[in-house]
Scaffold this motif. Sequence first.
Motif, mmCIF file in Angstrom:
data_model
loop_
_atom_site.group_PDB
_atom_site.id
_atom_site.type_symbol
_atom_site.label_atom_id
_atom_site.label_comp_id
_atom_site.label_asym_id
_atom_site.label_seq_id
_atom_site.Cartn_x
_atom_site.Cartn_y
_atom_site.Cartn_z
ATOM 1 N N ASN A 1 57.255 35.620 -10.940
ATOM 2 C CA ASN A 1 57.113 34.870 -9.694
ATOM 3 C C ASN A 1 57.600 35.629 -8.470
ATOM 4 O OD1 ASN A 1 56.023 32.420 -10.872
ATOM 5 N ND2 ASN A 1 58.029 32.255 -11.835
ATOM 6 N N CYS A 2 57.168 36.882 -8.321
ATOM 7 C CA CYS A 2 57.546 37.704 -7.175
ATOM 8 C C CYS A 2 56.336 37.942 -6.283
ATOM 9 C CB CYS A 2 58.096 39.047 -7.645
ATOM 10 S SG CYS A 2 59.584 38.895 -8.634
ATOM 11 N N THR A 3 56.590 38.258 -5.008
ATOM 12 C CA THR A 3 55.526 38.509 -4.050
ATOM 13 C C THR A 3 55.882 39.699 -3.172
ATOM 14 O OG1 THR A 3 54.988 36.161 -3.973
ATOM 15 C CG2 THR A 3 54.163 37.499 -2.181
ATOM 16 N N SER A 4 54.873 40.531 -2.884
ATOM 17 C CA SER A 4 55.035 41.627 -1.951
ATOM 18 C C SER A 4 53.856 41.602 -0.983
ATOM 19 C CB SER A 4 55.050 42.971 -2.690
ATOM 20 O OG SER A 4 54.960 44.044 -1.773
ATOM 21 N N GLY B 1 53.638 43.705 -6.508
ATOM 22 C CA GLY B 1 54.169 42.346 -6.392
ATOM 23 C C GLY B 1 55.425 42.121 -7.208
ATOM 24 N N ASP C 1 53.044 36.439 -13.295
ATOM 25 C CA ASP C 1 52.855 35.585 -12.117
ATOM 26 C C ASP C 1 53.371 36.198 -10.822
ATOM 27 O OD1 ASP C 1 51.651 33.674 -13.762
ATOM 28 O OD2 ASP C 1 53.587 32.790 -14.247
ATOM 29 N N CYS C 2 53.088 37.479 -10.619
ATOM 30 C CA CYS C 2 53.473 38.153 -9.379
ATOM 31 C C CYS C 2 52.224 38.447 -8.545
ATOM 32 C CB CYS C 2 54.218 39.447 -9.686
ATOM 33 S SG CYS C 2 55.818 39.159 -10.489
ATOM 34 N N THR C 3 52.411 38.627 -7.226
ATOM 35 C CA THR C 3 51.298 38.811 -6.300
ATOM 36 C C THR C 3 51.604 39.918 -5.312
ATOM 37 O OG1 THR C 3 50.819 36.448 -6.438
ATOM 38 C CG2 THR C 3 49.832 37.635 -4.614
ATOM 39 N N SER C 4 50.584 40.760 -5.037
ATOM 40 C CA SER C 4 50.743 41.781 -4.000
ATOM 41 C C SER C 4 49.642 41.617 -2.957
ATOM 42 C CB SER C 4 50.693 43.197 -4.583
ATOM 43 O OG SER C 4 49.376 43.558 -4.890
ATOM 44 N N GLY D 1 49.328 43.969 -8.444
ATOM 45 C CA GLY D 1 49.892 42.618 -8.397
ATOM 46 C C GLY D 1 51.149 42.486 -9.236
ATOM 47 N N ASN E 1 49.093 38.028 -13.049
ATOM 48 C CA ASN E 1 49.399 38.687 -11.782
ATOM 49 C C ASN E 1 48.150 38.782 -10.912
ATOM 50 O OD1 ASN E 1 52.249 39.491 -12.388
ATOM 51 N ND2 ASN E 1 51.210 40.507 -14.080
#
Length: 166
Positions: A9-12, A17, A33-36, A41, A61
């Motif tokens: 659950n991280c975002t960049s 991400g 579940d990360c997003t860039s 991602g 991701n």
Amino acid sequence: MFADTVVSNCTSAARGGGIYYEGGTFDRCTVVDCTSGTEGGGVCLLASANMTLGVLRLAGNRATTDGGGLFVSGELTVGGCWLEGNRAENGGGICVDGKASFVDCVMTNNAATTKGGAVHPSAGSPSFERCDFLCNTASQSAACSSLSTQALQFRCCRFVGNRANN
């Protein structure tokens, strides 16, 4: 070195991400579940020398442009990875910009809105040995996209249920 690590659950706004990393080793890591905002991602790796990834799980991701699960630039060896449900414009699972070898990997249910549901080599020539490409989707090249100048290598791989919309 990253070992026995979970990132979720991280975002960049830009690259990576979950993880943005230059050189080193990953082993027994999970990124979910990360997003860039651009590339990688889950993970963005800029490898200046031969980098090794072992037992890596990337799931759910998202990247706005390339490599929903993994974006790699440089020389890389990956053994025992699992990429599932990652999304990007190109290379839903992986985008490769360099020389990469993937052994004993599973890429399943990844999606790209344009090219390479599982893999999109934007530059370079990746090789795959004993890898499974299962149920990946894209507008073009559901499992793996390629430019006419690239020499992709597949050895003992399975392609099952991949679907391109065009």
